[in-house]
Scaffold this motif. Structure first.
Motif, PDB file in Angstrom:
ATOM      1  N   LEU A   1       0.584  -1.461   0.285  1.00 13.58           N
ATOM      2  CA  LEU A   1       0.270   0.048  -0.289  1.00 13.58           C
ATOM      3  C   LEU A   1       0.808   1.113   0.034  1.00 13.58           C
ATOM      4  O   LEU A   1      -0.058   2.469   0.043  1.00 13.58           O
ATOM      5  N   ARG A   2       2.229   1.542  -0.296  1.00 15.28           N
ATOM      6  CA  ARG A   2       3.106   2.269   0.633  1.00 15.28           C
ATOM      7  C   ARG A   2       2.841   2.814  -1.055  1.00 15.28           C
ATOM      8  O   ARG A   2       3.518   3.951  -0.995  1.00 15.28           O
ATOM      9  N   SER A   3       2.832   2.982  -2.119  1.00 13.71           N
ATOM     10  CA  SER A   3       2.047   3.315  -3.023  1.00 13.71           C
ATOM     11  C   SER A   3       1.556   4.568  -3.032  1.00 13.71           C
ATOM     12  O   SER A   3       1.846   6.539  -3.951  1.00 13.71           O
ATOM     13  N   HIS A   4       1.106   4.858  -1.947  1.00 15.03           N
ATOM     14  CA  HIS A   4       0.200   6.134  -1.333  1.00 15.03           C
ATOM     15  C   HIS A   4       0.652   6.573  -0.576  1.00 15.03           C
ATOM     16  O   HIS A   4       0.064   7.828  -0.283  1.00 15.03           O
ATOM     17  N   ASP A   5       1.942   6.719  -0.925  1.00 12.12           N
ATOM     18  CA  ASP A   5       2.427   7.020   0.730  1.00 12.12           C
ATOM     19  C   ASP A   5       2.574   8.415   0.033  1.00 12.12           C
ATOM     20  O   ASP A   5       1.935  10.011   1.644  1.00 12.12           O
ATOM     21  N   ASP A   6       2.442   9.429  -0.477  1.00 11.81           N
ATOM     22  CA  ASP A   6       2.607  10.789  -1.041  1.00 11.81           C
ATOM     23  C   ASP A   6       0.886  11.665  -0.210  1.00 11.81           C
ATOM     24  O   ASP A   6       1.430  12.242   0.263  1.00 11.81           O
ATOM     25  N   GLN A   7       0.424  11.009  -1.389  1.00  8.81           N
ATOM     26  CA  GLN A   7      -1.284  11.715  -1.239  1.00  8.81           C
ATOM     27  C   GLN A   7      -1.493  11.609   0.644  1.00  8.81           C
ATOM     28  O   GLN A   7      -1.892  12.539   1.498  1.00  8.81           O
ATOM     29  N   VAL A   8      -0.754  10.338   1.156  1.00  3.86           N
ATOM     30  CA  VAL A   8      -1.178  10.092   2.665  1.00  3.86           C
ATOM     31  C   VAL A   8      -0.265  11.153   3.418  1.00  3.86           C
ATOM     32  O   VAL A   8      -1.147  12.083   4.720  1.00  3.86           O
ATOM     33  N   LYS A   9       0.878  11.767   3.202  1.00  7.40           N
ATOM     34  CA  LYS A   9       1.681  12.774   3.279  1.00  7.40           C
ATOM     35  C   LYS A   9       0.854  13.825   3.720  1.00  7.40           C
ATOM     36  O   LYS A   9       1.361  14.705   4.293  1.00  7.40           O
ATOM     37  N   GLU A  10       1.005  14.789   2.597  1.00  6.95           N
ATOM     38  CA  GLU A  10      -0.342  15.670   2.231  1.00  6.95           C
ATOM     39  C   GLU A  10      -1.117  15.865   3.174  1.00  6.95           C
ATOM     40  O   GLU A  10      -1.995  16.950   3.699  1.00  6.95           O
ATOM     41  N   LEU A  11      -2.226  15.159   3.593  1.00  5.39           N
ATOM     42  CA  LEU A  11      -3.154  14.840   3.893  1.00  5.39           C
ATOM     43  C   LEU A  11      -2.871  15.045   5.800  1.00  5.39           C
ATOM     44  O   LEU A  11      -3.601  15.456   5.791  1.00  5.39           O
ATOM     45  N   LEU A  12      -1.953  14.157   6.230  1.00  7.62           N
ATOM     46  CA  LEU A  12      -2.016  13.555   7.258  1.00  7.62           C
ATOM     47  C   LEU A  12      -1.198  15.387   7.828  1.00  7.62           C
ATOM     48  O   LEU A  12      -1.224  15.634   8.933  1.00  7.62           O
ATOM     49  N   GLY A  13      -0.272  16.127   6.715  1.00 11.40           N
ATOM     50  CA  GLY A  13      -0.218  17.742   7.620  1.00 11.40           C
ATOM     51  C   GLY A  13      -1.085  18.241   7.577  1.00 11.40           C
ATOM     52  O   GLY A  13      -0.722  19.104   8.474  1.00 11.40           O
ATOM     53  N   ARG A  14      -2.745  18.428   6.846  1.00 12.63           N
ATOM     54  CA  ARG A  14      -3.433  19.475   6.757  1.00 12.63           C
ATOM     55  C   ARG A  14      -4.416  18.596   8.654  1.00 12.63           C
ATOM     56  O   ARG A  14      -5.515  19.380   8.656  1.00 12.63           O
ATOM     57  N   MET A  15      -4.222  17.559   8.865  1.00 17.72           N
ATOM     58  CA  MET A  15      -4.720  16.875   9.897  1.00 17.72           C
ATOM     59  C   MET A  15      -4.687  17.684  11.470  1.00 17.72           C
ATOM     60  O   MET A  15      -3.730  17.509  11.541  1.00 17.72           O
ATOM     61  N   THR A  16      -5.442  17.543  12.493  1.00 16.32           N
ATOM     62  CA  THR A  16      -5.252  17.938  12.765  1.00 16.32           C
ATOM     63  C   THR A  16      -5.663  16.704  14.141  1.00 16.32           C
ATOM     64  O   THR A  16      -5.133  15.550  13.865  1.00 16.32           O
ATOM     65  N   ALA A  17      -5.338  16.759  15.743  1.00 22.30           N
ATOM     66  CA  ALA A  17      -4.656  15.564  16.781  1.00 22.30           C
ATOM     67  C   ALA A  17      -6.283  14.846  16.742  1.00 22.30           C
ATOM     68  O   ALA A  17      -6.024  13.406  16.399  1.00 22.30           O
ATOM     69  N   GLU A  18      -6.402  15.587  16.829  1.00 20.81           N
ATOM     70  CA  GLU A  18      -8.177  15.332  17.297  1.00 20.81           C
ATOM     71  C   GLU A  18      -8.788  14.118  16.090  1.00 20.81           C
ATOM     72  O   GLU A  18      -9.487  13.332  15.709  1.00 20.81           O
TER      73      GLU A  18
ATOM     74  N   ASP B   1       2.597  -3.579   5.680  1.00 22.08           N
ATOM     75  CA  ASP B   1       2.032  -1.769   6.095  1.00 22.08           C
ATOM     76  C   ASP B   1       0.788  -1.319   6.027  1.00 22.08           C
ATOM     77  O   ASP B   1       0.504  -0.532   5.725  1.00 22.08           O
ATOM     78  N   GLY B   2       0.288  -2.414   6.459  1.00 29.97           N
ATOM     79  CA  GLY B   2      -1.431  -2.382   6.902  1.00 29.97           C
ATOM     80  C   GLY B   2      -1.617  -2.064   7.905  1.00 29.97           C
ATOM     81  O   GLY B   2      -0.655  -1.925   8.721  1.00 29.97           O
ATOM     82  N   PHE B   3      -2.637  -1.609   8.352  1.00 30.56           N
ATOM     83  CA  PHE B   3      -3.107  -1.698  10.137  1.00 30.56           C
ATOM     84  C   PHE B   3      -3.327  -3.072  11.143  1.00 30.56           C
ATOM     85  O   PHE B   3      -3.974  -3.971  10.187  1.00 30.56           O
ATOM     86  N   VAL B   4      -3.448  -2.499  11.973  1.00 29.46           N
ATOM     87  CA  VAL B   4      -3.500  -4.109  12.776  1.00 29.46           C
ATOM     88  C   VAL B   4      -5.039  -2.802  13.431  1.00 29.46           C
ATOM     89  O   VAL B   4      -4.678  -2.584  14.262  1.00 29.46           O
ATOM     90  N   VAL B   5      -5.869  -3.856  13.248  1.00 28.92           N
ATOM     91  CA  VAL B   5      -7.005  -3.392  14.147  1.00 28.92           C
ATOM     92  C   VAL B   5      -7.533  -4.454  15.424  1.00 28.92           C
ATOM     93  O   VAL B   5      -7.419  -5.515  15.464  1.00 28.92           O
ATOM     94  N   SER B   6      -7.962  -3.799  16.825  1.00 29.64           N
ATOM     95  CA  SER B   6      -8.279  -4.239  17.777  1.00 29.64           C
ATOM     96  C   SER B   6      -9.412  -5.071  17.492  1.00 29.64           C
ATOM     97  O   SER B   6     -10.405  -5.408  16.386  1.00 29.64           O
TER      98      SER B   6
END
Length: 715
Positions: free
Chosen positions: A2-19, A261-266
């Motif tokens: 899934l890491r091919s989307h990392d640039d898009q993810v990084k850009e979005l993370l930069g605009r997100m608040t902690a909440e 590179d995926g995620f772990v859900v409870s």
């Protein structure tokens, strides 16, 4: 993947608040869920509008998911779409056989067919993510969730897991996830849940490192290599540490060693349960422990969302770990195409099974059935029979969906055995009786042959369905004995979600067919096998014990210093039972007969260094149909490292192939063995895999007691 989307993810993370970041790690459940805590509908709508909701559980339907999705996409600040998840375990509308039955097919195409049909139906309903496949290897037939597993063997479980992941998702690189007929998979439960003490759900697991790596982890590694997008943490502890806060399993092994590179859900409220485990004092500590040790999304309980800000401020969780978790969630949303196409096409919604999906489910069910006994060739039944009795508590049962059967179980009845027998033998006088032994015996006396359908209701297997006694419930053995006393021919059909202790009546039954909970086309598939339209070729994916007192009982056990001997007293055995199971792993009969030849090796010795370089050994064996009907045989290869630095199982399955042969036909079956088949993991907690010099015994045959043997020397 899934890491091919990392640039898009990084850009979005930069605009997100902690909440907003914390919100992406929250999954809430829609009203109508039957699990602990009920639904969270009001919280869902508010969180969606606020952009503080990552996922929703238990909502399906194109209109319903679209309505909620609009709140997140069109009313929240950043418009991050919601990920909709649902337990699509062995079917959405079209229910296939339970996973344990699918493993009995010894054919990965069966599991793949289920996953492909399920993915298309679920995605059309707005579902993006399933909590499947379950790959908990288990030695516990008392455990209700054995029905969701592939049984007791890690190799078979891995093969089935790979087929399921590919069927749900498509290519391992994730390129198929955005397709309208694919969904993300979830490898569960990580890890060792199948080892729960006493077979009781949610219970303790104490496991050595070598058992963890050799027995429980291989199916998960195979699923990750096949591209599984997510992993679910297990309810149990692993060597004293709850899986929901286990850095060794979630971080060291999964994310670092395996580069996941995926995620772990409870699992459902699994983070909150860290308090009940005695691992965390309160919800805030539970949230901190879970996140810092590798968990990425919290299902239903809300400790990360409730306490995340204060934990960040106090330095109890770090921004780097928080952003890593959020990035993993966002990667999947990008891979699923939710940012470019967040809505489901309501005009293309699949609203029920089709003729094609029913046919696929019927074929899968018949292919999964195991013939346990067939004295005097009682089976197959003749379609020209003049009178047939169909008796027992499940003879006219319209619910053979099995545990975790999806929304289809609420709308569509399964085909009953009674109706299917009437359809298969239209000229016969088909009589019916229920569970009363006297009435069943009367029906049997008036018929040429009787089909006795017994077993478990679907609710007696699955989650929170452990049984201390795994015999037929409700005195059903008395019904079998009453029919046997008539002296007329009969066959017992078992519909169940786990191995059963059937020794008490087995001698009285001329024929026994293990049909499992076979899904929406159960009756038709059973009739296909009973009347010979399908020659059964399934094999047991789990041992059937003689008594619950033998449990745990499994074929791939380690040898003791005093192995079983029927004559000697001071050996590993019970005084009141013969050694071994009633039916062993890999066992299953056919309406024809087969013979396997002596195995032949391409070389009788190979250097350990050569194996490390990727070289391998080929084993060839000939299998032939010695009977008069076309049929399937499953050729199985087992290995045994005779002397090793860590005591090895007496046999380990390392290959199988299901072949179809006509009368008199023979075929050469080839297996290739490499380092991954001939070595093992040691007790080193940092993970050490070794291939040691010495003798390897190779066994080939049609079940785990195969006697044909050859030797390979590792130098």
């Amino acid at each position: 993947m899934l890491r091919s989307h990392d640039d898009q993810v990084k850009e979005l993370l930069g605009r997100m608040t902690a909440e907003e970041k914390l919100g992406q790690l929250q999954q809430l459940t829609w009203t109508g869920d039957t699990g602990p805590g009920g639904g969270q509908t009001a919280e869902i709508e508010a969180a969606a509008r606020a952009g503080r909701l990552g996922s929703v559980l238990n909502l399906n339907g194109a209109k319903w998911t679209n309505d909620l999705q609009r709140l997140a996409v069109e009313e929240s600040r950043l418009g991050i779409p919601i990920l909709f998840g649902l337990d699509v375990v062995h079917g959405f509308w079209t229910t296939f056989p339970i996973p344990l039955a699918q493993a009995a097919a010894f054919d990965p195409a069966v599991a793949a067919a289920d996953a492909e049909v399920s993915a298309a139906e679920a995605r059309s309903q707005g579902v993006h993510w399933t909590f499947s496949p379950m790959m908990d290897v288990t030695h516990e037939p008392r455990w209700g969730r054995i029905a969701e597993s592939s049984g007791e063997d890690p190799y078979l479980s891995a093969v089935v897991a790979v087929a399921k992941v590919r069927g749900y998702q498509g290519p391992a690189d994730g390129s198929g996830l955005a397709s309208k007929d694919r969904i993300a998979s979830c490898a569960k439960h990580f890890v060792a849940y199948g080892g729960a003490e006493g077979g009781r759900d949610y219970n303790t697991v104490d496991v050595s490192e070598q058992r963890l790596r050799n027995h429980y982890l291989p199916p998960f590694k195979a699923a990750i290599d096949a591209g599984a997008a997510t992993v679910m943490a297990a309810f149990n502890t692993v060597a004293g540490v709850p899986a929901h806060a286990n850095a060794h399993t979630m971080t060291t092994i999964l994310k670092q060693e395996w580069d996941f590179d995926g995620f772990v859900v409870s699992d459902y409220t699994g983070v909150a349960e860290l308090v009940a485990h005695g691992f965390a004092e309160d919800g805030a500590e539970a949230a901190a422990l879970a996140l810092t040790h590798g968990l990425d999304m919290e299902m239903v309980s809300t400790h990360l969302a409730d306490h995340g800000a204060e934990l960040l401020a106090a330095g109890r969780i770090g921004m780097d770990r928080l952003e890593d978790a959020v990035a993993r969630v966002l990667r999947l949303k990008f891979a699923l195409g939710l940012f470019t196409n967040p809505y489901t096409d309501e005009s293309a919604e699949i609203t029920g099974p089709t003729a094609a999906t029913r046919a696929a489910a019927r074929a899968a069910a018949a292919r999964s059935m195991v013939l346990l006994k067939n004295d005097d060739a009682v089976l197959p039944l003749a379609p020209s029979a003049t009178s047939i009795a169909v008796v027992g508590p499940f003879a006219d049962c319209a619910d053979q969906h099995g545990t975790w059967a999806g929304p289809g179980r609420l709308r569509f009845e399964t085909v009953s055995v009674l109706d299917a027998v009437r359809e298969a033998a239209p000229g016969a006088d088909v009589r019916h009786s229920g569970a009363d032994p006297a009435m069943a015996a009367a029906a049997a006396r008036a018929a040429d042959v009787t089909v006795v359908v017994v077993g478990e209701h679907s609710g007696l297997s699955g989650e929170a369905a452990a049984r201390s006694d795994i015999d037929l419930p409700d005195g059903q053995h008395r019904l079998i004995e009453a029919v046997a006393a008539t002296g007329k021919p009969f066959v017992v059909v078992l519909v169940n979600g786990r191995p059963l202790t059937i020794g008490g009546w087995l001698h009285a039954a001329p024929a026994v067919l293990e049909a499992w909970h076979a899904g929406i086309e159960a009756g038709h598939a059973i009739a296909d096998v009973l009347f010979g339209a399908v020659n059964p070729g399934g094999k047991l994916p789990v041992s059937f014990p003689r008594s619950v007192g033998q449990i745990p009982l499994y074929y791939n056990h380690e040898s003791t210093g005093r192995p079983y001997d029927p004559v000697e007293r001071y050996v590993s055995k019970y005084l009141d039972l013969p050694g071994g199971p009633q039916f062993t792993f890999g066992y299953g009969l056919s309406y024809t007969t087969f013979a396997t030849g002596e195995p032949q090796l391409s070389r009788e010795e190979i250097a350990v260094d050569a194996l490390a370089r990727g070289e391998s050994v080929e084993l060839t064996v000939t299998v032939s149909n010695t009977g008069e009907r076309i049929g399937d045989e499953v050729v199985q290869l087992y290995v045994h490292d005779v002397a090793a630095s860590v005591t090895q199982p007496v046999r380990r399955l390392r290959g199988f192939e299901r072949v179809t042969l006509g009368p008199g036909e023979e075929r050469a079956v080839r297996f290739r063995l490499g380092a991954e088949d001939l070595g093992f993991w040691t007790n080193d907690p940092s993970g050490t895999y070794v291939v040691e010099r010495g003798r390897i015994d190779l066994y080939v045959g049609t079940d785990s007691s195969a006697s044909a043997r050859c030797e390979l020397r590792l130098t």
